[in-house]
Enzyme design. Structure first.
Site, PDB file in Angstrom:
ATOM      1  N   GLY A 299      93.674  37.985  68.068  1.00 13.38           N
ATOM      2  CA  GLY A 299      93.781  37.559  66.675  1.00 13.38           C
ATOM      3  C   GLY A 299      94.290  38.684  65.798  1.00 13.38           C
ATOM      4  O   GLY A 299      94.632  39.779  66.258  1.00 13.38           O
TER       5      GLY A 299
ATOM      6  N   GLU B  62      87.517  41.224  78.579  1.00 12.32           N
ATOM      7  CA  GLU B  62      87.739  39.943  79.247  1.00 12.32           C
ATOM      8  C   GLU B  62      89.154  39.442  79.003  1.00 12.32           C
ATOM      9  O   GLU B  62      89.772  38.837  79.867  1.00 12.32           O
ATOM     10  CB  GLU B  62      86.732  38.901  78.749  1.00 12.32           C
ATOM     11  CG  GLU B  62      86.949  38.499  77.297  1.00 12.32           C
ATOM     12  CD  GLU B  62      85.889  37.565  76.765  1.00 12.32           C
ATOM     13  OE1 GLU B  62      84.807  37.521  77.355  1.00 12.32           O
ATOM     14  OE2 GLU B  62      86.162  36.884  75.773  1.00 12.32           O
TER      15      GLU B  62
END
Length: 444
Positions: A220, A243
């Site tokens: 983001g 991750e």
């Protein structure tokens, strides 16, 4: 074993491969770029002859033809355990059901509790040793295919090949069918440009950043803003354990900041589970010996994360209430994304020696009518709680950073109101008084 002969023996058309699917089956599409485009198309063509076929995936961009072709959900029912923007829209249309899941449990859920009748996923072409690489879906693929009754691989030469720690590939001896066909180049996954608020939040975090720290960043505009600030800073020898690998890490690499030199485990390697981003990102991770892909059961294990000294986790949320509870995956009862790994990294980074866990948000948002709302709420009334108040550490907005550790209810209310937009602070003080978590001695 003659691997080429075994390959030819398993090779078939997508239409032939999906004949293995029966009514009532559970099918898995793995994750992100692992979406089996040709097989999904072939399976959708069988709609009228199949009933109650249940499909799982996550972080998949559209279209998913099996979901789109059956608005009645009589034939195909799609599920996601972490919604992409596309899957969120499917949820809004009633065409996707969310599966709650903490990511480090992904493999154990499949191993012990879930049924997989047919697993189908995109992989890289077979190498000379008979192996196919799971690429950007390494974090979830191995255990899904290990549990499946039938394994179907779809070859996509566009996939980057990721070196791994373990479970990054599958051998042809474990495969039932292989399909080939034309694949379009992957679309760019553009990261929104950071807003001025994103930049201010990132600036508020910078005093907590240190040489040699290992970073987990989400995807983001805020992680990109922080990545840009770190890339321009004097900090050095940063590490990666995440991750989801995004373009923020590529920026750090290009600036010479990402060396992984001082990681206390996986020294010299940037560790990831999945990757989503630009073509440049996929070029960077392709056959890069400085990176290692692992299953999420390893990447997201709080026990693994806490072994990394100076581990810094930075995630975002949608809202927080005055008690310090965090909602990161829903707006009311509307599913936005998923639990993902936020709780994993929050727990692990907080236990790391020198580690810190941050959850960030802008103080306000605008609704569709242009009306401004506070992301700091008096209390939740239906939103899904992602991170409980007992485990939340640092919270950040454009107005500062607050540490919730060991703070009582009135201390939390005071700190959170200071992080809220000034337009909403009086309202929040009144709410705190009504909820008996405001001391009269507090400064306004």
């Amino acid at each position: 074993m003659n691997y080429q002969e075994e390959y030819r023996r398993r090779l078939c058309t997508p239409d032939e491969a999906v004949q293995e699917v029966k009514s009532g089956d559970w099918i898995d599409y793995t994750s992100n770029l692992g979406k089996p485009v040709l097989l999904d198309h072939a399976l959708a063509k069988r709609r009228d002859e199949l009933f109650d076929v249940k499909i799982r995936g996550n972080l998949i961009s559209g279209p998913i033809e099996t979901a789109e072709c059956d608005p009645t959900k009589e034939h195909f029912i799609y599920h996601s355990w972490h919604c992409s923007a596309y899957e969120r829209k499917l949820c809004d249309r009633g065409l996707c059901y969310y599966i709650p899941m903490v990511f480090h449990n992904n493999a154990s859920y499949y191993k012990h509790f879930l049924t997989v009748n047919v697993a189908m996923t995109c992989v890289t072409p077979m190498d000379k040793h008979g192996y196919f690489n799971f690429s950007t879906a390494t974090g979830v693929s191995a255990q899904i295919l290990r549990k499946a009754d039938i394994v179907i691989l779809e070859i996509n030469p566009n996939l980057p090949k990721l070196y791994g720690g373990y479970d990054e590939c599958i051998h042809i001896s474990e495969v039932d069918y292989i399909v080939e066909g034309e694949h379009e180049p992957f679309p760019e996954e553009p990261t929104p440009e950071p807003s001025e608020i994103d930049k201010q939040i990132a600036a508020n975090l910078m005093p907590y950043m240190r040489d040699g720290m290992t970073l987990q960043l989400g995807i983001g505009s805020l992680p990109r803003a922080l990545g840009q600030l770190l890339a321009q800073s004097d900090l050095k020898d940063l590490g990666m354990h995440t991750e989801l690998c995004s373009d923020a890490y590529l920026e750090l690499h290009n600036a010479g900041k990402l060396t992984n030199r001082y990681k206390t485990i996986n020294r010299g390697k940037g560790v990831l589970g999945v990757a989503i981003g630009s073509h440049a990102l996929y070029e960077w991770i392709d056959e890069n010996p400085g990176l290692a892909a692992y299953p999420l059961s390893y990447v997201n294990s709080p026990g693994v994360i806490e072994r990394i000294d100076n581990m810094v986790s930075i995630n975002s949320c949608l809202s927080v209430d005055l008690y310090g509870q965090v909602s990161s995956e829903s707006a009311g009862i509307r599913q936005i994304s998923g639990t993902g790994g936020q709780l994993d990294f929050l727990t692990g980074a907080a236990a790391s020696r020198g580690g810190k866990a941050f959850i960030c948000m802008s103080s306000t948002y605008l609704d569709k009518q242009g009306e401004k709302h506070s992301r700091v709420l008096p209390h939740f009334g239906g939103d899904i709680i992602t991170s409980p108040r007992s485990q939340v550490h640092y919270l950040a907005t454009e107005y500062g950073v607050a540490n919730m550790v060991g703070r009582s209810t009135w201390e939390r209310a005071e700190q959170l109101i200071a992080l809220a937009h000034p337009d909403f602070r009086e309202m929040l003080i009144r709410a705190a008084q009504e909820q008996h978590i405001w001391r009269q001695s507090n400064k306004r």
